[in-house]
Structure formats: C-alpha cells, structure tokens
Write a protein that holds these residues in place. Structure first.
Motif, PDB file in Angstrom:
ATOM      1  N   CYS A   1     110.357 -30.892  91.387  1.00  0.00           N
ATOM      2  CA  CYS A   1     111.115 -29.434  91.561  1.00  0.00           C
ATOM      3  C   CYS A   1     112.450 -29.579  91.967  1.00  0.00           C
ATOM      4  O   CYS A   1     113.301 -28.903  91.483  1.00  0.00           O
ATOM      5  N   ASN A   2     113.026 -30.752  92.535  1.00  0.00           N
ATOM      6  CA  ASN A   2     114.294 -31.157  92.631  1.00  0.00           C
ATOM      7  C   ASN A   2     115.179 -31.216  91.283  1.00  0.00           C
ATOM      8  O   ASN A   2     116.203 -30.757  91.469  1.00  0.00           O
ATOM      9  N   GLN A   3     114.415 -31.488  90.355  1.00  0.00           N
ATOM     10  CA  GLN A   3     115.107 -31.562  88.946  1.00  0.00           C
ATOM     11  C   GLN A   3     115.344 -30.328  88.452  1.00  0.00           C
ATOM     12  O   GLN A   3     116.209 -30.108  87.523  1.00  0.00           O
ATOM     13  N   ASN A   4     114.693 -29.203  89.108  1.00  0.00           N
ATOM     14  CA  ASN A   4     115.092 -27.704  88.949  1.00  0.00           C
ATOM     15  C   ASN A   4     115.839 -26.920  89.978  1.00  0.00           C
ATOM     16  O   ASN A   4     115.886 -25.927  90.148  1.00  0.00           O
ATOM     17  N   ASN A   5     116.427 -28.011  90.742  1.00  0.00           N
ATOM     18  CA  ASN A   5     117.307 -27.316  92.209  1.00  0.00           C
ATOM     19  C   ASN A   5     116.312 -26.796  93.057  1.00  0.00           C
ATOM     20  O   ASN A   5     116.849 -25.905  93.776  1.00  0.00           O
ATOM     21  N   GLY A   6     115.318 -27.068  93.114  1.00  0.00           N
ATOM     22  CA  GLY A   6     114.278 -26.598  93.961  1.00  0.00           C
ATOM     23  C   GLY A   6     113.736 -27.489  94.934  1.00  0.00           C
ATOM     24  O   GLY A   6     113.951 -28.739  94.854  1.00  0.00           O
ATOM     25  N   HIS A   7     112.517 -27.295  95.537  1.00  0.00           N
ATOM     26  CA  HIS A   7     111.566 -28.038  96.421  1.00  0.00           C
ATOM     27  C   HIS A   7     110.348 -27.371  95.919  1.00  0.00           C
ATOM     28  O   HIS A   7     109.734 -26.300  95.736  1.00  0.00           O
ATOM     29  N   LEU A   8     109.329 -28.246  96.695  1.00  0.00           N
ATOM     30  CA  LEU A   8     108.022 -27.662  96.889  1.00  0.00           C
ATOM     31  C   LEU A   8     108.052 -26.672  97.694  1.00  0.00           C
ATOM     32  O   LEU A   8     108.719 -26.522  98.534  1.00  0.00           O
ATOM     33  N   ALA A   9     106.907 -25.690  97.712  1.00  0.00           N
ATOM     34  CA  ALA A   9     107.144 -24.261  98.175  1.00  0.00           C
ATOM     35  C   ALA A   9     107.090 -24.438  99.645  1.00  0.00           C
ATOM     36  O   ALA A   9     106.099 -25.287 100.254  1.00  0.00           O
ATOM     37  N   HIS A  10     107.869 -23.524 100.542  1.00  0.00           N
ATOM     38  CA  HIS A  10     107.921 -23.416 101.843  1.00  0.00           C
ATOM     39  C   HIS A  10     107.192 -21.987 102.126  1.00  0.00           C
ATOM     40  O   HIS A  10     107.870 -21.117 101.891  1.00  0.00           O
ATOM     41  N   ILE A  11     106.230 -22.230 102.597  1.00  0.00           N
ATOM     42  CA  ILE A  11     105.330 -20.649 102.976  1.00  0.00           C
ATOM     43  C   ILE A  11     105.807 -20.205 104.211  1.00  0.00           C
ATOM     44  O   ILE A  11     105.376 -20.811 105.257  1.00  0.00           O
ATOM     45  N   ASN A  12     106.613 -19.057 104.155  1.00  0.00           N
ATOM     46  CA  ASN A  12     107.258 -18.629 105.443  1.00  0.00           C
ATOM     47  C   ASN A  12     106.294 -17.695 106.207  1.00  0.00           C
ATOM     48  O   ASN A  12     106.565 -17.393 107.494  1.00  0.00           O
ATOM     49  N   ASN A  13     105.364 -16.979 105.492  1.00  0.00           N
ATOM     50  CA  ASN A  13     104.790 -15.878 106.159  1.00  0.00           C
ATOM     51  C   ASN A  13     103.468 -15.504 105.527  1.00  0.00           C
ATOM     52  O   ASN A  13     103.262 -15.974 104.314  1.00  0.00           O
ATOM     53  N   ALA A  14     102.605 -14.533 105.916  1.00  0.00           N
ATOM     54  CA  ALA A  14     101.317 -14.094 105.310  1.00  0.00           C
ATOM     55  C   ALA A  14     101.485 -13.768 103.866  1.00  0.00           C
ATOM     56  O   ALA A  14     100.524 -13.971 103.256  1.00  0.00           O
ATOM     57  N   ALA A  15     102.640 -12.872 103.666  1.00  0.00           N
ATOM     58  CA  ALA A  15     102.746 -12.360 102.419  1.00  0.00           C
ATOM     59  C   ALA A  15     103.183 -13.080 101.396  1.00  0.00           C
ATOM     60  O   ALA A  15     102.337 -13.358 100.402  1.00  0.00           O
ATOM     61  N   GLU A  16     103.916 -14.127 101.631  1.00  0.00           N
ATOM     62  CA  GLU A  16     104.102 -15.198 100.802  1.00  0.00           C
ATOM     63  C   GLU A  16     102.843 -15.978 100.566  1.00  0.00           C
ATOM     64  O   GLU A  16     102.506 -16.441  99.555  1.00  0.00           O
ATOM     65  N   GLN A  17     102.233 -16.478 101.575  1.00  0.00           N
ATOM     66  CA  GLN A  17     100.713 -17.062 101.382  1.00  0.00           C
ATOM     67  C   GLN A  17      99.957 -16.350 100.465  1.00  0.00           C
ATOM     68  O   GLN A  17      99.238 -16.974  99.615  1.00  0.00           O
ATOM     69  N   ALA A  18      99.828 -14.849 100.744  1.00  0.00           N
ATOM     70  CA  ALA A  18      99.017 -14.104  99.740  1.00  0.00           C
ATOM     71  C   ALA A  18      99.364 -14.343  98.238  1.00  0.00           C
ATOM     72  O   ALA A  18      98.634 -14.314  97.441  1.00  0.00           O
ATOM     73  N   PHE A  19     100.584 -14.187  98.225  1.00  0.00           N
ATOM     74  CA  PHE A  19     101.119 -14.194  96.746  1.00  0.00           C
ATOM     75  C   PHE A  19     100.824 -15.347  96.248  1.00  0.00           C
ATOM     76  O   PHE A  19     100.476 -15.273  95.031  1.00  0.00           O
ATOM     77  N   VAL A  20     101.160 -16.656  96.736  1.00  0.00           N
ATOM     78  CA  VAL A  20     101.110 -17.833  96.075  1.00  0.00           C
ATOM     79  C   VAL A  20      99.673 -18.068  95.926  1.00  0.00           C
ATOM     80  O   VAL A  20      99.090 -18.518  94.793  1.00  0.00           O
ATOM     81  N   SER A  21      98.777 -17.665  97.139  1.00  0.00           N
ATOM     82  CA  SER A  21      97.205 -17.882  96.721  1.00  0.00           C
ATOM     83  C   SER A  21      96.903 -17.166  95.513  1.00  0.00           C
ATOM     84  O   SER A  21      96.009 -17.626  94.729  1.00  0.00           O
ATOM     85  N   ASN A  22      97.114 -15.892  95.294  1.00  0.00           N
ATOM     86  CA  ASN A  22      96.727 -15.245  94.429  1.00  0.00           C
ATOM     87  C   ASN A  22      97.215 -15.511  92.875  1.00  0.00           C
ATOM     88  O   ASN A  22      96.310 -15.521  91.993  1.00  0.00           O
ATOM     89  N   ARG A  23      98.510 -16.111  92.668  1.00  0.00           N
ATOM     90  CA  ARG A  23      98.786 -16.561  91.484  1.00  0.00           C
ATOM     91  C   ARG A  23      97.813 -17.904  91.498  1.00  0.00           C
ATOM     92  O   ARG A  23      97.535 -18.114  89.998  1.00  0.00           O
ATOM     93  N   ILE A  24      97.857 -18.970  92.146  1.00  0.00           N
ATOM     94  CA  ILE A  24      97.077 -20.051  91.763  1.00  0.00           C
ATOM     95  C   ILE A  24      95.581 -19.980  91.628  1.00  0.00           C
ATOM     96  O   ILE A  24      95.028 -20.556  90.642  1.00  0.00           O
ATOM     97  N   LEU A  25      95.110 -18.914  92.264  1.00  0.00           N
ATOM     98  CA  LEU A  25      93.670 -18.525  92.031  1.00  0.00           C
ATOM     99  C   LEU A  25      93.541 -17.963  90.646  1.00  0.00           C
ATOM    100  O   LEU A  25      92.336 -18.254  90.051  1.00  0.00           O
ATOM    101  N   ASN A  26      94.469 -17.091  90.143  1.00  0.00           N
ATOM    102  CA  ASN A  26      94.254 -17.042  88.550  1.00  0.00           C
ATOM    103  C   ASN A  26      94.934 -18.115  87.624  1.00  0.00           C
ATOM    104  O   ASN A  26      94.628 -17.854  86.309  1.00  0.00           O
TER     105      ASN A  26
END
Length: 216
Positions: free
Chosen positions: A106-131
């Motif tokens: 992730c650092n090599q793309n100027n990012g980091h492993l995901a920081h989950i801030n709230n329930a909406a973000e948790q739902a979004f990420v969960s939905n994507r990886i479940l797919n």
C-alpha cells in the motif's frame, strides 16, 4: 411510529430478502444504506426503511471491483481498479501477503492498509470483499505490535479507543497463543474484526485519501 400498513410491507420485504438472499443492487450510499430494488423501487417504502431516500436501482450503476478492469462508476478521482467512498480510494489486493508486506504494498502506492472510521465505511468495505472473496479474512491497518492490547492504526498511529468506531467480532480480540498482533476482517463472522497473526498471509485493503497522489 410506523403505520400498520407500512410496517406490514416492510416486514414482507425484509422477509423476502432474507428468504431469497437476493440483492442485485449492492451499491452503498454515504450512510451505508443498501440500494435494494425491493425497497428502493417503492418511494414510500424507501422513506420508511432508509434514513435518507434511496436511489432507485435501475438508475444506479454497478460498482466494479479490483478484480475487474476499468474505472468504478464512483471513482472519477481514483485510478483504475481503485474505488471511491467517503473521500478515499480503496484497492482490494487479492494476493496473499503477510501484514508488513501488505502495508508496504500500500505504501508503494502512497497509501496504507485501510483505516475503518465508521459503520458506513465498514459496510462498504465488507460489501466489496464479500463480492470479491467471501471465504477469506482480509488485513486492515490495525495492530497492537507496539504495546500488547493497545491497537493503533498504521496510517496515523491513532489509538483505537472506546470513543472511536470498533468493529470487533464477539469475543475478539483475544490474542490466541500470544501470537495475534494484527487485525483482519473475519469471513467467519460477517467480516467483523479479529486479531490474527501478522505472519499469516491474507488479501488486504489499501486506502489513500482522494486528491493524494498515487504511484503509477
């Protein structure tokens, strides 16, 4: 109070959804409300079941995943294969790597492993990886490697406290065999969080804020 006629329709729709598992529209809005055709095609029912008005599914373009090519329809400010949600771009890295290697990726793309801030973000990420891969745990950017029991996010060293969003599965974290210092979204518990070995190899989620330059 929900009127009796609306409550009956709501219960019928929820029952239909649970019985069929049908969810052809899986986009999430900023509140984390699923755009579901059985609900959103009915304006009145949408008002009852969602805190904000749902977009009608026939007009909602499907979000692509990192496993597909091209841009997500929500990712005008994100590069190919990255998806936008709540001011961040996300990449769902399906290769199996240890925690530190995943963070380096992730650092090599100027990012980091995901920081989950709230329930909406948790739902979004969960939905994507479940797919993408619903039968695997995915690393996120949370660890207690520095001090046992004190979990911190790798992007900003913020401590996970009772006042911040916490997505733990029941009875977690428990540091099994004193060897679980990293955190993943656990497929056996609906993608809730679980402390796991940093040396285990899992897919992972990268995150970078919109507007921050990405490599490549």
């Amino acid at each position: 109070m929900i009127p009796a006629d609306k409550a009956f329709v709501l219960l019928w729709v929820v029952g239909l959804h649970l019985a069929t598992g049908s969810e052809p529209c899986v986009d999430l809005d900023a509140t984390g409300c699923r755009n579901n055709p059985q609900i959103c095609q009915d304006t009145l029912l949408a008002e009852v079941t969602c805190p904000v008005m749902c977009n009608k599914c026939p007009n909602v373009p499907q979000v692509t995943t990192a496993a597909t090519t091209g841009y997500s329809t929500q990712s005008a400010a994100c590069p190919d294969s990255w998806e936008r949600f709540q001011g961040s771009c996300y990449y769902f890295q399906t290769g199996y790597m240890e925690f530190n290697d995943s963070e380096l990726y992730c650092n090599q793309n100027n990012g980091h492993l995901a920081h989950i801030n709230n329930a909406a973000e948790q739902a979004f990420v969960s939905n994507r990886i479940l797919n993408i891969n619903p039968n695997q745990t995915w690393f996120i950017g949370l660890t207690d490697m520095q001090v046992e029991g004190v979990f911190r996010w790798v992007d900003n060293d913020e401590e996970l406290t009772p006042g911040t969003f916490r997505g733990w599965a029941a009875s977690q974290p428990h540091d099994s065999y004193d060897s679980e210092d990293c955190v993943g979204m656990w497929f056996k518990r609906g993608m809730r969080w679980n402390d796991i070995s940093c040396a285990a190899k899992y897919p992972s989620i990268c995150e970078v804020r919109v507007g921050q330059a990405l490599v490549g």
